[in-house]
Design an enzyme around this catalytic site. Sequence first.
Site, short mmCIF file in Angstrom:
data_model
loop_
_atom_site.label_atom_id
_atom_site.label_comp_id
_atom_site.label_asym_id
_atom_site.label_seq_id
_atom_site.Cartn_x
_atom_site.Cartn_y
_atom_site.Cartn_z
N GLY A 55 9.17 -28.57 -3.66
CA GLY A 55 8.32 -28.05 -2.59
C GLY A 55 6.83 -28.14 -2.84
N ASN A 88 4.86 -30.60 -1.72
CA ASN A 88 4.26 -30.97 -0.42
C ASN A 88 4.27 -29.77 0.52
OD1 ASN A 88 3.38 -33.89 -0.12
ND2 ASN A 88 5.33 -34.11 -1.20
N MET A 113 16.29 -34.02 1.26
CA MET A 113 17.05 -35.17 0.78
C MET A 113 18.40 -35.36 1.49
SD MET A 113 14.68 -36.22 -1.12
CE MET A 113 15.26 -37.57 -2.17
N ASN A 116 7.95 -36.83 8.61
CA ASN A 116 8.49 -36.93 7.24
C ASN A 116 7.45 -37.59 6.34
OD1 ASN A 116 10.53 -37.07 5.11
ND2 ASN A 116 10.65 -39.27 5.52
N HIS A 163 7.21 -40.04 2.98
CA HIS A 163 7.99 -40.95 2.15
C HIS A 163 7.09 -41.49 1.04
CE1 HIS A 163 11.11 -43.74 1.04
NE2 HIS A 163 10.20 -44.71 1.03
N ASP A 198 13.72 -43.62 7.06
CA ASP A 198 12.38 -44.05 6.61
C ASP A 198 11.76 -45.08 7.55
OD1 ASP A 198 12.66 -42.32 4.48
OD2 ASP A 198 13.51 -43.86 3.18
C1 GAR Z 1 8.00 -36.28 -2.66
O1 GAR Z 1 7.50 -37.29 -3.50
C2 GAR Z 1 8.45 -36.84 -1.34
O2 GAR Z 1 7.63 -37.88 -0.88
C3 GAR Z 1 9.82 -37.36 -1.68
O3 GAR Z 1 10.36 -36.38 -2.54
C4 GAR Z 1 9.32 -35.72 -3.24
C5 GAR Z 1 9.45 -34.25 -2.98
O4 GAR Z 1 8.56 -33.53 -3.78
N1 GAR Z 1 10.62 -37.54 -0.52
C6 GAR Z 1 11.62 -38.42 -0.46
O5 GAR Z 1 11.94 -39.14 -1.37
C7 GAR Z 1 12.34 -38.44 0.88
N2 GAR Z 1 13.39 -39.37 0.85
P1 GAR Z 1 8.14 -32.06 -3.39
O6 GAR Z 1 9.44 -31.27 -3.19
O7 GAR Z 1 7.38 -31.54 -4.57
O8 GAR Z 1 7.31 -32.10 -2.13
#
Ligand code: GAR
Length: 211
Positions: free
Chosen positions: A12, A14, A91, A108, A110, A146
């Site tokens: 979490g 982001n 995910m 979203n 990516h 995506d």
């Molecule tokens: C982030 O790097 C996001 O871009 C990626 O997972 C990570 C989550 O980190 N998302 C994906 O790969 C989506 N398929 P966070 O929980 O610290 O935000």
Amino acid sequence: RKKTAILISGRGSNMGALISAAMDPAFPAEISLVISNRPDAKGLERAKEFGIATAVVDHTEYGGDRQAFERSVDEVLKAAKIDLVALAGFMRILSPYLVNAWAGRMINIHPALLPSFKGLATHERALEEGVKLHGATVHFVSAEMDDGPIITQGAVPVLDQDTPDSLAARVLDVEHKIYPKALQLVASGKAKIKGGTKVATGDADETVAPL
Ligand code: GAR
């Protein structure tokens, strides 16, 4: 202010960047709810520390019935009168059922410069391909994984000595900058889908390319 829900599965970070940005009363979105499909997601604790309402919709309780899981998510979103949904490290692949219900209102992030490197292990693959620029993309969610109209991107250099972890960390920094920017553009109505495939932000400077 647009009532926004963040969907997470893990750490979490982001989510934290979006919550921090939305603490400014002038920000056009407020974070009203955080939903996780995993009861043990670290981000849930973080959201609670910020005083944000949380909910868990555990996908393992639906016996593989994707639509039943998504119906529950949708019900939680509707009960909270949510306007916008931001996926942040969520995910689960969403089916057209939920994606269509939230078309134009779900975004979203990516960890790659789409349309390159859709899917998982983006940093490993970027290093394997020897690309010299990598980064992150915020896009509207469409039925294809995506895919969907791009709102903003941030680019970073790939260095000779990079490992997947060092590259991921550099990209993550840029994610934390572009995601609040993208949510701001969408919540204020500045980022609009044009012709179903492209997003106009009305300003070339709205794309973040910190090189
Ligand atoms: C982030 O790097 C996001 O871009 C990626 O997972 C990570 C989550 O980190 N998302 C994906 O790969 C989506 N398929 P966070 O929980 O610290 O935000």
